[in-house]
Scaffold this active site. Structure first.
Site, short mmCIF file in Angstrom:
data_model
loop_
_atom_site.label_atom_id
_atom_site.label_comp_id
_atom_site.label_asym_id
_atom_site.label_seq_id
_atom_site.Cartn_x
_atom_site.Cartn_y
_atom_site.Cartn_z
N GLU A 1 0.79 -1.24 0.00
CA GLU A 1 0.00 0.00 0.00
C GLU A 1 0.82 1.29 0.00
O GLU A 1 0.55 2.18 0.81
CB GLU A 1 -0.93 0.01 1.22
CG GLU A 1 -1.83 -1.21 1.31
CD GLU A 1 -2.72 -1.20 2.54
OE1 GLU A 1 -2.50 -0.39 3.45
OE2 GLU A 1 -3.64 -2.02 2.58
N GLU B 1 -6.51 -10.64 -0.52
CA GLU B 1 -7.24 -10.36 0.72
C GLU B 1 -8.74 -10.26 0.46
O GLU B 1 -9.42 -9.37 0.98
CB GLU B 1 -6.75 -9.04 1.35
CG GLU B 1 -5.26 -8.97 1.56
CD GLU B 1 -4.80 -7.73 2.33
OE1 GLU B 1 -5.63 -7.03 2.93
OE2 GLU B 1 -3.58 -7.48 2.33
C1 GLA Z 1 -4.76 -4.17 4.73
C2 GLA Z 1 -3.51 -4.97 5.02
C3 GLA Z 1 -3.82 -6.23 5.76
C4 GLA Z 1 -4.81 -6.01 6.87
C5 GLA Z 1 -6.04 -5.39 6.32
C6 GLA Z 1 -7.06 -5.26 7.40
O1 GLA Z 1 -5.46 -4.64 3.65
O2 GLA Z 1 -2.78 -5.30 3.87
O3 GLA Z 1 -2.65 -6.74 6.29
O4 GLA Z 1 -4.25 -5.22 7.88
O5 GLA Z 1 -5.67 -4.13 5.81
O6 GLA Z 1 -7.29 -6.47 8.06
#
Ligand code: GLA
Length: 321
Positions: free
Chosen positions: A124, A232
């Site tokens: 990010e 994710e």
């Molecule tokens: C982001 C991060 C993850 C996690 C999510 C929330 O996407 O990459 O590691 O912290 O936020 O669970």
């Protein structure tokens, strides 16, 4: 009935984010349905690297031992992020911080390398706002504008060639942000290919994004010669800005959720030549970070198994092909 991973074996690996609690309480689901696991939080630098420079491996060890005992592979998550980073190391000089990062990478590989096939090296780092490129972060302040390339170079130099290196981000399908991610990866890979793949976090909801946006993003990233992991995925019942609380989703919502999950997986299957892994951000609706974000203590139902660990309609849709 086949398990999720059996059904998808000719397409891509399927994974789940886990923690030291879910590997115990939901271990049976993980073992049956998933090929890979990711530590939701406990392998993040700031979670385990203490002020005195010592490590607390208790939590990641539990997850790693579970993976090892059950022949599961792991996605390493993550080395460099603006959150969950040991802020105390930033009092030191840039060279010292680089050394600490290098040692961290070596330490993690040494301890967990047997199960970890790839690492999210950088998480990010792109700014969400349209005007702005790199997000403000202590890493940027310390290492300067080309810090993304520096951290990938450190990871590449210190990890074996067969460990794949990923850039991971959210809102990866929003055209303005997507194009900045492309710019970033091109700039890191301008001489040597340091980034092997891009992680599409895929924190999506019932209303956004459109599947067309996701498809365009997949095609664009694939055109750069990158491997793709969906890292994710969860499918929230609420628009991001929506503060509504729901007792339970009604039948219509359950159906909409299931159908859309099915469509997402159909899209991923279409791009199986580029996508190697699809990871869900949790195991069952019993525990999901979305119960705490963006609204605290609001129940959400973003996964394929319900709060009791039963297969949801969404599970059957994903399996229906
Ligand atoms: C982001 C991060 C993850 C996690 C999510 C929330 O996407 O990459 O590691 O912290 O936020 O669970």
């Amino acid at each position: 009935m086949l398990s999720l991973k059996e059904k998808y074996k000719d397409y891509f690996q399927v994974g789940a984010a886990v923690n030291s609690d879910t590997v115990v309480k939901e271990g049976h689901i993980i073992k049956e349905h998933f090929d890979t696991i990711t530590c939701e939080n406990t392998m993040k630098f700031g979670e385990i690297y203490k002020e005195n420079g010592a490590y607390d491996f208790a939590d990641p060890d539990i997850v790693y031992n579970f993976a090892k005992d059950n022949n599961l592979k792991m996605r390493g998550h993550n080395f460099v992020w603006h959150n969950q980073t040991p802020r105390h190391i930033f009092d030191k000089s840039a060279d010292e911080v680089r050394d600490i990062l290098k040692n961290h990478i070596l330490t993690m590989h040494d301890r967990y390398g047997e199960c970890i096939t790839c690492w999210d090296v950088l998480n990010e780092c792109i700014e969400d706002k349209t005007d702005g490129y790199l997000r403000k972060s202590i890493w940027l302040d310390k290492f300067g504008e080309d810090y993304p390339k520096q951290v990938f170079a450190i990871a590449r130099e210190n990890l074996p060639k067969d460990v794949q290196l990923f850039y991971n981000d959210y809102n990866e399908y929003v055209p303005e942000k997507r194009d900045k991610i492309v710019r970033l990866i091109k700039s890191i890979n301008d001489e040597d290919k340091l980034v092997d793949g891009v992680g599409l976090q895929c924190h999506v909801n019932l209303y956004y994004p459109t599947l067309d946006l996701v498809k365009e993003a997949i095609e664009l990233y694939a055109s750069l010669g990158l491997r793709i992991h969906v890292t994710e995925m969860d499918l929230s019942h609420f628009r991001f800005e929506d503060q509504t609380v729901l007792e339970k989703p009604d039948e219509k919502l359950v159906e909409k959720h299931a159908k859309l999950y099915g469509e997402y997986f159909a899209l991923f299957r279409e791009y199986k030549d580029y996508i190697d892994n699809v990871t869900l951000w949790g195991v069952s609706d019993r525990y999901t970070w979305l119960d705490y974000f963006p609204v605290r203590n609001r129940k959400n139902w973003p996964l394929l198994f319900d709060e009791e660990g039963n297969k949801k309609q969404a599970f059957y849709e994903v399996m229906d092909f």
